[in-house]
Design a protein around this motif. Structure first.
Motif, PDB file in Angstrom:
ATOM      1  N   ASN A 263       0.866  -1.175   0.000  1.00 23.18           N
ATOM      2  CA  ASN A 263       0.000   0.000   0.000  1.00 23.18           C
ATOM      3  C   ASN A 263       0.908   1.233   0.000  1.00 23.18           C
ATOM      4  N   PRO A 264       0.774   2.126  -0.982  1.00 22.59           N
ATOM      5  CA  PRO A 264       1.686   3.277  -1.056  1.00 22.59           C
ATOM      6  C   PRO A 264       1.722   4.130   0.208  1.00 22.59           C
ATOM      7  N   ASN A 265       0.625   4.173   0.954  1.00 23.23           N
ATOM      8  CA  ASN A 265       0.599   4.957   2.189  1.00 23.23           C
ATOM      9  C   ASN A 265       1.459   4.342   3.289  1.00 23.23           C
ATOM     10  N   PHE A 266       1.917   3.108   3.063  1.00 28.12           N
ATOM     11  CA  PHE A 266       2.759   2.430   4.050  1.00 28.12           C
ATOM     12  C   PHE A 266       4.240   2.757   3.867  1.00 28.12           C
ATOM     13  N   ALA A 267       4.567   3.583   2.859  1.00 28.13           N
ATOM     14  CA  ALA A 267       5.968   3.854   2.526  1.00 28.13           C
ATOM     15  C   ALA A 267       6.749   4.447   3.688  1.00 28.13           C
ATOM     16  N   GLN A 268       6.103   5.167   4.577  1.00 27.42           N
ATOM     17  CA  GLN A 268       6.793   5.814   5.697  1.00 27.42           C
ATOM     18  C   GLN A 268       7.377   4.802   6.684  1.00 27.42           C
ATOM     19  N   PHE A 269       6.885   3.554   6.669  1.00 24.48           N
ATOM     20  CA  PHE A 269       7.361   2.536   7.608  1.00 24.48           C
ATOM     21  C   PHE A 269       8.293   1.518   6.955  1.00 24.48           C
ATOM     22  N   ILE A 270       8.621   1.689   5.677  1.00 18.84           N
ATOM     23  CA  ILE A 270       9.442   0.718   4.953  1.00 18.84           C
ATOM     24  C   ILE A 270      10.907   1.150   4.997  1.00 18.84           C
ATOM     25  N   PHE A 271      11.783   0.199   5.319  1.00 14.95           N
ATOM     26  CA  PHE A 271      13.217   0.474   5.409  1.00 14.95           C
ATOM     27  C   PHE A 271      13.919   0.218   4.070  1.00 14.95           C
ATOM     28  N   THR A 272      13.704  -0.954   3.490  1.00 18.67           N
ATOM     29  CA  THR A 272      14.292  -1.320   2.201  1.00 18.67           C
ATOM     30  C   THR A 272      13.528  -2.524   1.666  1.00 18.67           C
ATOM     31  N   SER A 273      14.074  -3.161   0.638  1.00 16.35           N
ATOM     32  CA  SER A 273      13.461  -4.375   0.086  1.00 16.35           C
ATOM     33  C   SER A 273      14.561  -5.378  -0.220  1.00 16.35           C
ATOM     34  N   ARG A 274      14.248  -6.654  -0.054  1.00 12.57           N
ATOM     35  CA  ARG A 274      15.172  -7.740  -0.347  1.00 12.57           C
ATOM     36  C   ARG A 274      14.410  -8.882  -1.002  1.00 12.57           C
ATOM     37  N   ASN A 275      14.979  -9.385  -2.104  1.00  9.63           N
ATOM     38  CA  ASN A 275      14.340 -10.490  -2.826  1.00  9.63           C
ATOM     39  C   ASN A 275      12.874 -10.201  -3.128  1.00  9.63           C
ATOM     40  N   ASN A 276      12.610  -8.955  -3.520  1.00 14.39           N
ATOM     41  CA  ASN A 276      11.264  -8.520  -3.895  1.00 14.39           C
ATOM     42  C   ASN A 276      10.306  -8.478  -2.706  1.00 14.39           C
ATOM     43  N   ILE A 277      10.841  -8.496  -1.473  1.00 12.04           N
ATOM     44  CA  ILE A 277      10.037  -8.420  -0.250  1.00 12.04           C
ATOM     45  C   ILE A 277      10.393  -7.119   0.470  1.00 12.04           C
ATOM     46  N   HIS A 278       9.381  -6.395   0.911  1.00 10.30           N
ATOM     47  CA  HIS A 278       9.621  -5.165   1.664  1.00 10.30           C
ATOM     48  C   HIS A 278      10.089  -5.495   3.083  1.00 10.30           C
ATOM     49  N   ILE A 279      11.016  -4.681   3.592  1.00  5.83           N
ATOM     50  CA  ILE A 279      11.527  -4.818   4.958  1.00  5.83           C
ATOM     51  C   ILE A 279      11.025  -3.623   5.767  1.00  5.83           C
ATOM     52  N   ILE A 280      10.359  -3.901   6.878  1.00  8.25           N
ATOM     53  CA  ILE A 280       9.770  -2.855   7.722  1.00  8.25           C
ATOM     54  C   ILE A 280      10.833  -2.272   8.641  1.00  8.25           C
ATOM     55  N   ASN A 281      10.773  -0.978   8.849  1.00  7.58           N
ATOM     56  CA  ASN A 281      11.718  -0.287   9.725  1.00  7.58           C
ATOM     57  C   ASN A 281      11.305  -0.511  11.183  1.00  7.58           C
ATOM     58  N   LEU A 282      12.040  -1.362  11.875  1.00  7.47           N
ATOM     59  CA  LEU A 282      11.680  -1.720  13.249  1.00  7.47           C
ATOM     60  C   LEU A 282      12.027  -0.623  14.253  1.00  7.47           C
ATOM     61  N   ASP A 283      12.864   0.337  13.883  1.00  8.41           N
ATOM     62  CA  ASP A 283      13.089   1.484  14.773  1.00  8.41           C
ATOM     63  C   ASP A 283      11.776   2.217  15.026  1.00  8.41           C
ATOM     64  N   LYS A 284      11.018   2.426  13.956  1.00  8.30           N
ATOM     65  CA  LYS A 284       9.717   3.093  14.090  1.00  8.30           C
ATOM     66  C   LYS A 284       8.719   2.200  14.807  1.00  8.30           C
ATOM     67  N   THR A 285       8.793   0.908  14.555  1.00  8.19           N
ATOM     68  CA  THR A 285       7.873  -0.022  15.222  1.00  8.19           C
ATOM     69  C   THR A 285       8.074  -0.005  16.735  1.00  8.19           C
ATOM     70  N   ALA A 286       9.330  -0.077  17.180  1.00 10.33           N
ATOM     71  CA  ALA A 286       9.620  -0.074  18.620  1.00 10.33           C
ATOM     72  C   ALA A 286       9.181   1.238  19.264  1.00 10.33           C
ATOM     73  N   ALA A 287       9.386   2.356  18.563  1.00  8.76           N
ATOM     74  CA  ALA A 287       8.980   3.657  19.123  1.00  8.76           C
ATOM     75  C   ALA A 287       7.466   3.757  19.231  1.00  8.76           C
ATOM     76  N   LEU A 288       6.750   3.250  18.223  1.00  9.91           N
ATOM     77  CA  LEU A 288       5.284   3.304  18.263  1.00  9.91           C
ATOM     78  C   LEU A 288       4.717   2.380  19.352  1.00  9.91           C
ATOM     79  N   ILE A 289       5.342   1.225  19.540  1.00  7.89           N
ATOM     80  CA  ILE A 289       4.884   0.320  20.598  1.00  7.89           C
ATOM     81  C   ILE A 289       5.057   0.971  21.969  1.00  7.89           C
ATOM     82  N   ALA A 290       6.158   1.695  22.165  1.00 10.21           N
ATOM     83  CA  ALA A 290       6.378   2.386  23.440  1.00 10.21           C
ATOM     84  C   ALA A 290       5.292   3.437  23.687  1.00 10.21           C
ATOM     85  N   GLU A 291       4.928   4.195  22.646  1.00 13.70           N
ATOM     86  CA  GLU A 291       3.859   5.185  22.784  1.00 13.70           C
ATOM     87  C   GLU A 291       2.519   4.510  23.075  1.00 13.70           C
ATOM     88  N   ASP A 292       2.228   3.424  22.357  1.00 12.52           N
ATOM     89  CA  ASP A 292       0.966   2.715  22.562  1.00 12.52           C
ATOM     90  C   ASP A 292       0.896   2.088  23.953  1.00 12.52           C
TER      91      ASP A 292
END
Length: 363
Positions: free
Chosen positions: A58-87
């Protein structure tokens, strides 16, 4: 004076004996406020960084994507950990004020984790099927909940044993059907104050009802989901049972801590776990990562084919049926009825009579 000194010495001795036990108990409950709720290394260990195929994003998900490998998107876990702390902080605040939380996850990989963490934290849950109007039409759902409780009371009181076999079987089937969908919310007296959802793309009806009622949604979502409109998005791999278990466990800890209990997953970091995602990703075993990426590609391709199969299969079947249809048998048109052949004797008499008639006519 000697007696008073002896009493003071005895009191100090008792304090010194009990002090280590008290401190050890407090160490289990009180955690370091400066410690992170969850680290990138923990999320990386359960594969929370894996997304879907690039073409499924989903193009709106681009803000959370770090890179891609083997045609698979890799999620930026730095942002994930920060959001979990806020939640975590927000959920803890909601529960500390008396709020209730509803867990929702009907995917096969999420069902067990949803019911386990909801029960551990004393929350409500839906892990089989989301009934339309569960929140927006809660009065009608309450009637079904009341019916379920009435049937359960009949079973507890032994009324089923006094009923006819046919009626007892019918009532038990009704009770099992209601319990399948309403068991996790049968004690819910009012609408929840927050909702934790696994994969909002699958639970879109639940998310839509929460939006209408202004209920905050804490959603575990992958690269194929729409983060816009989700009040508290948590980007992670929502197709991994280990990832779902860890993230739901941390959110359940926020509920438990809001009620004054002890946590099980949060604040479990160790020395050296505070590296950022780029550094942690370099330390991943490449061969193991390649295997997981290939399995993810296969799973995504299978999901795409499965989604397209019903429509394509129906079209192919209709085409085949029209091609292989046997043509109708051609029925030859009925021949006109032939004139009856004259008997041989009658033909001879006609030939003999013909010259005689002609001679009479000339004379």
């Amino acid at each position: 004076m000697s007696e008073e000194k002896e009493i003071k010495v005895a009191e100090t001795a008792v304090e010194t004996e009990t002090q280590p036990e008290v401190s050890s108990e407090m160490a289990k409950i009180v955690h370091d406020p400066n410690a992170p709720v969850i680290t990138v290394k923990e999320l990386l260990g359960v594969g929370a960084h894996y997304g879907h195929l690039k073409r499924r994003w989903n193009p709106n998900f681009a803000q959370f994507i770090f890179t891609s490998r083997n045609n698979i998107h890799i999620i930026n876990l730095d942002k994930t950990a920060a959001l979990i702390a806020e939640d975590y902080a927000q959920l803890k605040d909601i529960v500390s004020k008396g709020g209730k939380v509803l867990f929702v996850g009907t995917k096969d990989v999420a069902k067990d984790a949803v019911i386990e963490e909801a029960v551990r934290s004393g929350s409500f849950y839906v892990n089989h099927r989301w009934l339309g109007g569960t929140l927006t039409n809660f009065k009608t759902i309450s009637k079904s909940i009341k019916r379920l409780k009435d049937l359960e009371k009949l079973e507890i009181d032994g009324v089923y044993n006094t009923m006819s076999k046919k009626d007892a079987i019918k009532s038990k089937k009704e009770q099992a059907k209601l319990a399948l969908n309403l068991e996790g919310i049968k004690e819910m007296r009012k609408l929840p104050d927050a909702m934790i959802v696994v994969d909002p793309a699958t639970e879109h009806n639940a998310v839509a009802e929460a939006k209408l009622l202004n209920i905050p949604v804490f959603a575990l979502l992958n690269t194929n989901s729409e983060p816009e409109g989700i009040s508290n998005p948590i980007p992670c791999n929502d197709s991994s049972a280990k990832t779902i278990k860890l993230v739901l466990g941390v959110l359940a800890d926020a509920i438990v801590e809001g009620k004054g209990g002890d946590v099980a997953y949060a604040y479990a970091s160790q020395e050296g776990d505070n590296a950022d995602f780029a550094q942690a990703l370099k330390a991943v075993d490449k061969t193991e990562e390649t295997k997981q990426l290939r399995s993810l590609v296969k799973a995504d391709l299978y999901a795409i084919r499965k989604a397209k199969k019903p429509l394509g299969k129906g079209i192919r079947q209709r085409k085949k049926s029209s091609k292989n249809r046997r043509p109708a048998k051609k029925v030859a048109p009925k021949a006109a009825p032939a004139t009856e052949a004259k008997p041989a004797e009658q033909a001879k008499t006609d030939e003999a009579a013909a010259p005689a008639n002609s001679e009479k006519g000339t004379n």
